[in-house]
Scaffold this active site. Structure first.
Site, PDB file in Angstrom:
ATOM      1  N   PRO A 118       0.811  -1.222   0.000  1.00 26.26           N
ATOM      2  CA  PRO A 118       0.000   0.000   0.000  1.00 26.26           C
ATOM      3  C   PRO A 118       0.847   1.276   0.000  1.00 26.26           C
ATOM      4  CG  PRO A 118      -0.811  -1.563   1.637  1.00 26.26           C
ATOM      5  CD  PRO A 118       0.516  -2.079   1.159  1.00 26.26           C
ATOM      6  N   ARG A 147      -1.225  -8.719 -20.951  1.00 32.45           N
ATOM      7  CA  ARG A 147      -2.185  -8.569 -22.045  1.00 32.45           C
ATOM      8  C   ARG A 147      -1.742  -7.511 -23.051  1.00 32.45           C
ATOM      9  NH1 ARG A 147      -5.498  -4.509 -21.520  1.00 32.45           N
ATOM     10  NH2 ARG A 147      -7.279  -5.369 -22.622  1.00 32.45           N
ATOM     11  N   ASP A 150      -8.296   0.074 -25.629  1.00 32.60           N
ATOM     12  CA  ASP A 150      -8.763  -0.043 -24.260  1.00 32.60           C
ATOM     13  C   ASP A 150      -9.137   1.283 -23.626  1.00 32.60           C
ATOM     14  OD1 ASP A 150      -8.485  -2.732 -24.010  1.00 32.60           O
ATOM     15  OD2 ASP A 150      -6.449  -2.644 -23.222  1.00 32.60           O
TER      16      ASP A 150
HETATM   17  C1  4GN Z   1      -0.256  -4.721  -1.829  1.00 33.54           C
HETATM   18  C2  4GN Z   1       0.023  -5.643  -0.825  1.00 33.54           C
HETATM   19  C3  4GN Z   1      -2.168  -4.060  -0.597  1.00 33.54           C
HETATM   20  C4  4GN Z   1      -1.359  -3.909  -1.691  1.00 33.54           C
HETATM   21  C5  4GN Z   1      -0.818  -5.732   0.267  1.00 33.54           C
HETATM   22  C6  4GN Z   1      -1.692  -2.881  -2.719  1.00 33.54           C
HETATM   23  C7  4GN Z   1       0.593  -7.273   1.554  1.00 33.54           C
HETATM   24  N1  4GN Z   1      -1.912  -4.952   0.353  1.00 33.54           N
HETATM   25  N2  4GN Z   1      -2.597  -1.968  -2.406  1.00 33.54           N
HETATM   26  N3  4GN Z   1      -0.614  -6.575   1.321  1.00 33.54           N
HETATM   27  O1  4GN Z   1      -1.114  -2.896  -3.775  1.00 33.54           O
HETATM   28  C8  4GN Z   1       2.128  -6.090   4.501  1.00 33.54           C
HETATM   29  C9  4GN Z   1       3.136  -6.976   3.894  1.00 33.54           C
HETATM   30  C10 4GN Z   1       1.076  -5.848   3.530  1.00 33.54           C
HETATM   31  C11 4GN Z   1       2.841  -7.113   2.461  1.00 33.54           C
HETATM   32  C12 4GN Z   1       1.586  -6.379   2.199  1.00 33.54           C
END
Ligand code: 4GN
Length: 248
Positions: free
Chosen positions: A90, A155, A170
């Site tokens: 995130p 893709r 797209d």
């Molecule tokens: C990516 C990984 C959300 C996203 C995740 C995203 C795994 N959550 N928004 N979770 O792209 C702590 C360790 C959270 C890895 C992560």
């Protein structure tokens, strides 16, 4: 050129099984894409194959240990020494169609999937080149985010979509949402296909579709309209769309 995808994950089956379906599955079968998984569990050094440990400073949950993760990343890097190592989290830069298009021009990707409360910060400091996010929400692991990245990138690779041009048409390619699509039958409980789409007039159809795409984007994603520069035809079509709404 085969697109090389190395994924570092504690759950390789999530990645492998999801990528057996549809156009991406076929592309893998055709040798357009090569997928390898690297499981940190296989590089753990104790007899219990431990990959997580308690956080320094206390608090809930566990942290993905440096050693097994680092060893798995090292193996992935041996296959693609020059390829950037990506962490999905995130905290990353939010993925856009323009960044997806940029990824599709590279030779491949090394993607690290985290689990638990997070990965040891020293992994991010020494092994990760880029941090990306698929959007502002939290997942229990990076695997589903990795699949979103892999699907959206693959893709766009030459030969993956049947129609050579369909990726160019797209949503988001010109910064707009898609126009409405219809197929037979032409009447479903009184919901009829717009006359123009059955006219065979390709120029009128192109104009109608562009007007719908601009109009829909203006209605539901005004932020996207703000972020692009409409050309003269697009400005005219947006005005026509707005005028048509006012009439009805
Ligand atoms: C990516 C990984 C959300 C996203 C995740 C995203 C795994 N959550 N928004 N979770 O792209 C702590 C360790 C959270 C890895 C992560």
């Amino acid at each position: 050129m085969i697109y090389q995808i190395d994924v570092v994950t504690l759950f390789p089956d999530i990645i492998s099984s999801a990528l057996t379906h549809g156009v991406i599955g076929r592309a893998k079968g055709n040798g357009l894409i090569e997928l390898r998984n690297w499981n940190p569990r296989n590089y753990a050094q104790d007899k219990h194959k431990t990959v997580d440990d308690r956080p320094y400073g206390g608090g809930p949950g566990m942290v993905l240990k440096h050693q097994p993760l680092s060893a798995a990343i090292k193996k992935a890097k041996e296959k693609q020494p020059k390829t950037k190592v990506i962490l999905l989290s995130p905290q990353g830069t939010q993925l856009k169609q323009s960044s997806v298009a940029e990824f599709s021009k590279r030779k491949g990707m090394i993607i690290v999937c985290g689990r638990y409360e997070g990965v040891d910060e020293r992994i991010i400091m020494s092994e990760i080149d880029e941090e990306w996010s698929i959007g502002d929400y939290v997942l229990s692991g990076g695997e589903f985010a990795a699949l979103v990245l892999i699907d959206s990138v693959c893709r766009l690779l030459p030969g993956v979509l049947g129609d050579n041009n369909s990726a160019n048409e797209d949503s988001f390619v010109d910064g707009l949402l898609d126009y409405p699509h219809y197929t037979r039958p032409d009447d479903i409980n009184g919901l009829i296909v717009p006359e123009i789409l059955q006219s065979g007039n390709h120029e009128e159809i192109r104009r109608w579709r562009l007007k719908q795409a601009i109009g829909k984007t203006w209605r539901i994603r005004p932020d996207l309209i703000e972020s692009i520069e409409l050309n003269e035809e697009q400005k005219l079509l947006l005005q026509e769309y707005i005028d048509e709404i006012k009439k009805n």
